[in-house]
Design an enzyme around this catalytic site. Structure first.
Site, mmCIF file in Angstrom:
data_model
loop_
_atom_site.group_PDB
_atom_site.id
_atom_site.type_symbol
_atom_site.label_atom_id
_atom_site.label_comp_id
_atom_site.label_asym_id
_atom_site.label_seq_id
_atom_site.Cartn_x
_atom_site.Cartn_y
_atom_site.Cartn_z
ATOM 1 C CE LYS A 15 -2.245 -1.220 3.780
ATOM 2 N NZ LYS A 15 -1.727 -2.579 3.966
ATOM 3 C CE LYS A 37 -1.298 3.438 7.618
ATOM 4 N NZ LYS A 37 -1.148 2.256 6.767
ATOM 5 C CB SER A 41 -1.712 0.560 14.879
ATOM 6 O OG SER A 41 -1.834 -0.402 13.861
ATOM 7 C CG ASP A 54 2.941 2.905 6.424
ATOM 8 O OD1 ASP A 54 4.125 2.548 6.310
ATOM 9 O OD2 ASP A 54 1.975 2.132 6.361
ATOM 10 C CB ALA A 117 -4.989 0.751 8.784
#
Ligand SMILES: Nc1ncnc2c1ncn2[C@@H]1O[C@H](COP(=O)(O)OP(=O)(O)OP(=O)(O)O)[C@@H](O)[C@H]1O
Ligand SMILES: [Mg+2]
Length: 130
Positions: A15, A37, A41, A54, A117
């Site tokens: 991703k 994003k 986590s 990310d 996510a």
């Protein structure tokens, strides 16, 4: 189509790599690109608060100004499913807040790339009885 949602089942399936590649391609066309994003986590503590790799990679690939909190409104430290991290941190995920951040970014950019996510069906909220 100004908004693109990048998702796929499982972690490590590409991703972020795809989102960054898309951002690079759109920037090369002279377009204004924002990235998000919304929920992350697996983050580390920094002097400026929790940061997720990310979200930082996506910010680096964007070319419109945005605060970290706009790019990644919900950032949790443990590398577990976000709805479980949110439950453990007692921080419910407010979808309106996510939408507001998206709209702020969309107002500054030609395209907003949003990395999900986990996979397609990862919930944002814990089950009611957990
Ligand atoms: N140019 C490349 N060629 C092949 N594999 C690559 C390349 N660049 C990155 N990878 C690998 O591809 C995988 C994709 O990782 P990526 O972080 O994009 O996944 P993700 O779906 O965003 O994961 P997460 O759920 O943690 O957000 C990683 O294992 C990475 O090491
Ligand atoms: Mg990723």
């Amino acid at each position: 189509m100004s908004g693109l949602f990048i998702t796929g089942t499982d972690t490590g399936m590409g991703k972020t790599v795809v989102a960054v590649a898309l951002a690079n391609a759109l920037r090369a066309e002279g377009l204004r690109v924002a990235c998000m994003k919304p929920v992350a986590s697996g983050s580390r503590t920094t002097p400026r608060g929790l940061r997720n790799d990310d979200a930082l990679a996506l910010m680096a690939a964007a070319n419109v100004a945005a605060t970290y909190e706009e790019v990644n409104p919900y950032c949790f430290q443990p590398a577990i499913a976000p709805h479980l991290a949110a439950r453990d941190a007692a921080v419910p995920i407010d979808v309106d807040r996510l939408v507001n951040c998206y709209r702020l970014l969309a107002g500054r950019a030609d395209h907003v790339l949003v990395e999900g996510a986990g996979g397609w069906r990862l919930p944002l909220h814990p089950p009611p009885d957990s």
